[in-house]
Motif scaffolding. Structure first.
Motif, mmCIF file in Angstrom:
data_model
loop_
_atom_site.group_PDB
_atom_site.id
_atom_site.type_symbol
_atom_site.label_atom_id
_atom_site.label_comp_id
_atom_site.label_asym_id
_atom_site.label_seq_id
_atom_site.Cartn_x
_atom_site.Cartn_y
_atom_site.Cartn_z
ATOM 1 N N SER A 72 32.201 53.917 40.367
ATOM 2 C CA SER A 72 33.579 53.860 39.895
ATOM 3 C C SER A 72 33.764 52.742 38.880
ATOM 4 N N LEU A 73 34.843 52.862 38.118
ATOM 5 C CA LEU A 73 35.257 51.847 37.161
ATOM 6 C C LEU A 73 36.742 51.601 37.349
ATOM 7 N N THR A 74 37.126 50.360 37.642
ATOM 8 C CA THR A 74 38.530 50.025 37.856
ATOM 9 C C THR A 74 38.935 48.862 36.959
ATOM 10 N N VAL A 75 40.216 48.860 36.571
ATOM 11 C CA VAL A 75 40.813 47.761 35.821
ATOM 12 C C VAL A 75 42.080 47.342 36.558
ATOM 13 N N THR A 76 42.219 46.038 36.812
ATOM 14 C CA THR A 76 43.377 45.516 37.538
ATOM 15 C C THR A 76 44.055 44.420 36.732
ATOM 16 N N LEU A 77 45.381 44.512 36.639
ATOM 17 C CA LEU A 77 46.193 43.503 35.955
ATOM 18 C C LEU A 77 47.122 42.877 36.983
ATOM 19 N N THR A 78 47.047 41.550 37.161
ATOM 20 C CA THR A 78 47.887 40.846 38.128
ATOM 21 C C THR A 78 48.687 39.751 37.438
ATOM 22 N N ASN A 79 49.831 39.459 38.015
ATOM 23 C CA ASN A 79 50.691 38.408 37.477
ATOM 24 C C ASN A 79 51.297 37.638 38.634
ATOM 25 N N GLY A 80 51.377 36.296 38.489
ATOM 26 C CA GLY A 80 51.953 35.486 39.548
ATOM 27 C C GLY A 80 51.957 34.015 39.196
ATOM 28 N N TYR A 81 52.032 33.180 40.233
ATOM 29 C CA TYR A 81 52.114 31.736 40.010
ATOM 30 C C TYR A 81 51.254 30.990 41.012
ATOM 31 N N GLU A 82 50.953 29.719 40.678
ATOM 32 C CA GLU A 82 50.253 28.806 41.565
ATOM 33 C C GLU A 82 50.977 27.467 41.556
ATOM 34 N N ASN A 83 51.215 26.906 42.747
ATOM 35 C CA ASN A 83 51.818 25.587 42.888
ATOM 36 C C ASN A 83 50.760 24.586 43.335
ATOM 37 N N ASN A 84 50.796 23.380 42.740
ATOM 38 C CA ASN A 84 49.870 22.317 43.136
ATOM 39 C C ASN A 84 50.557 20.975 42.928
ATOM 40 N N ASP A 85 51.170 20.440 43.975
ATOM 41 C CA ASP A 85 51.910 19.174 43.874
ATOM 42 C C ASP A 85 50.998 17.966 43.743
ATOM 43 N N ASP A 86 49.683 18.159 43.955
ATOM 44 C CA ASP A 86 48.757 17.046 43.781
ATOM 45 C C ASP A 86 48.581 16.663 42.315
ATOM 46 N N MET A 87 48.965 17.568 41.425
ATOM 47 C CA MET A 87 48.808 17.327 39.988
ATOM 48 C C MET A 87 50.177 17.432 39.320
ATOM 49 N N PRO A 88 50.924 16.308 39.249
ATOM 50 C CA PRO A 88 52.285 16.324 38.707
ATOM 51 C C PRO A 88 52.361 16.882 37.287
ATOM 52 N N SER A 89 51.301 16.729 36.528
ATOM 53 C CA SER A 89 51.336 17.223 35.153
ATOM 54 C C SER A 89 51.145 18.741 35.096
ATOM 55 N N ARG A 90 50.815 19.348 36.247
ATOM 56 C CA ARG A 90 50.607 20.792 36.260
ATOM 57 C C ARG A 90 51.110 21.363 37.572
ATOM 58 N N ASN A 91 52.399 21.154 37.849
ATOM 59 C CA ASN A 91 52.964 21.589 39.119
ATOM 60 C C ASN A 91 52.862 23.097 39.315
ATOM 61 N N LYS A 92 53.629 23.849 38.527
ATOM 62 C CA LYS A 92 53.684 25.299 38.687
ATOM 63 C C LYS A 92 53.072 25.965 37.471
ATOM 64 N N GLN A 93 52.098 26.792 37.722
ATOM 65 C CA GLN A 93 51.389 27.467 36.645
ATOM 66 C C GLN A 93 51.522 28.972 36.835
ATOM 67 N N TYR A 94 52.021 29.624 35.799
ATOM 68 C CA TYR A 94 52.122 31.085 35.819
ATOM 69 C C TYR A 94 50.863 31.652 35.172
ATOM 70 N N ARG A 95 50.335 32.706 35.774
ATOM 71 C CA ARG A 95 49.054 33.206 35.304
ATOM 72 C C ARG A 95 49.035 34.738 35.319
ATOM 73 N N THR A 96 48.497 35.306 34.270
ATOM 74 C CA THR A 96 48.246 36.741 34.193
ATOM 75 C C THR A 96 46.738 36.950 34.175
ATOM 76 N N LYS A 97 46.242 37.757 35.112
ATOM 77 C CA LYS A 97 44.803 37.979 35.234
ATOM 78 C C LYS A 97 44.457 39.433 34.927
ATOM 79 N N ILE A 98 43.302 39.616 34.328
ATOM 80 C CA ILE A 98 42.770 40.963 34.136
ATOM 81 C C ILE A 98 41.345 40.988 34.662
ATOM 82 N N GLN A 99 41.025 42.010 35.440
ATOM 83 C CA GLN A 99 39.698 42.125 36.039
ATOM 84 C C GLN A 99 39.178 43.540 35.859
ATOM 85 N N ILE A 100 37.925 43.640 35.415
ATOM 86 C CA ILE A 100 37.255 44.927 35.238
ATOM 87 C C ILE A 100 36.079 44.973 36.204
#
Length: 277
Positions: A72-100
């Motif tokens: 099989s061959l699949t393609v997945t597109l995901t969207n969401g966020y990551e929180n990390n309070d240990d790094m004040p300069s990068r608290n909330k990061q929004y990310r779009t991922k693509i996987q084949i």
């Protein structure tokens, strides 16, 4: 006789017919309840919820796309966020991922990259290439071993290519139920600009269940070391929902939460996937 001639049959409906007197068990023997009499069944003992063809062989199996027994061959597109309070300069990061993902026999190949947005900054995330080999230890037990490379496509000072080893074990003790676990190891090759670095190991264990042929859920625990030697390891719980919308389209919902750190570490992703074959 009409049911016997149909190319695709769903077992629960067949069992209902048996219970309501649609067929007589004395006249037709069908031990695995797949709708094909034992005298014509070329694949006896198929799992109860699997769909079968006129020969009694599975055409739809209770497996996730990355655990399929078919090419099989699949393609997945995901969207969401990551929180990390240990790094004040990068608290909330929004990310779009693509996987084949491409699967052939017991080999699997994947390519994954992402696009990150944090406050006013936008950048391409690291890109991971992975290959894995599956070993069928028994019909219920499968071992996956793999290796990968993380390319430094994220424009972070000192970011270099990392190398990864993957291992996972899946056990299917009964129809619809799965138990799994694994160990991963990452060889960190970044420059030590923000602190002393170390290679990173992680492990996970969990269980999953197919509530129907289309709906699957799992729950797992993970332990993951930080690449910074003076940072504590992460202990997290996560859950995934998988829904097969059509024969080609599927959707996923994933949530992860750090359970021991006082700071907020969590992530949430929603994905849509398409299966080309």
């Amino acid at each position: 006789m009409k049911i016997m001639k149909e190319a695709m049959m769903i077992k629960p409906f067949y069992v209902l017919l048996l219970l309501t007197g649609g067929l007589c068990a004395k006249e037709i023997s069908d031990k695995d309840f797949d709708g094909v009499p034992d005298s014509l069944d070329e694949c006896p003992n198929t799992p109860f919820l699997n769909q079968v063809d006129a020969k009694g062989c599975t055409t739809v199996e209770l497996r996730l796309p990355d655990e399929t027994d078919f090419d099989s061959l699949t393609v997945t597109l995901t969207n969401g966020y990551e929180n990390n309070d240990d790094m004040p300069s990068r608290n909330k990061q929004y990310r779009t991922k693509i996987q084949i993902n491409y699967y052939h026999n017991d080999w699997g190949y994947s390519l994954r990259t992402s696009y990150c947005t944090e406050e006013e900054n936008m950048d391409l995330g690291d890109t991971t290439l992975k290959v894995r080999k599956r070993f069928r230890l028994s019909p219920e037990l499968r071992l996956n071993l793999g290796a990968g490379v993380k390319l430094p496509t994220y424009s972070f000072t000192g970011n270099r290519t990392d190398y990864k080893l993957y291992s996972s074990l899946y056990y299917y003790p009964s129809e619809g139920l799965s138990l799994f676990g694994g160990l991963n190891y990452t060889f960190i090759r970044d420059e030590e600009l923000m602190g002393e670095l170390q290679n990173r190991s992680s492990l996970f264990v969990g269980t999953g269940y197919f509530f129907t042929q289309r709906l699957y859920a799992n729950f797992s625990y993970a332990y993951e070391e930080s690449k910074y030697r003076d940072e504590h390891a992460e202990h997290s719980l996560s859950g995934t929902l998988f829904y097969q919308v059509t024969d080609k389209w599927f959707a996923t919902l994933y949530y992860k939460q750090d359970i021991l750190d006082e700071d907020l570490h969590d992530e949430l992703y929603f994905g849509i996937g398409y299966k080309f074959w």
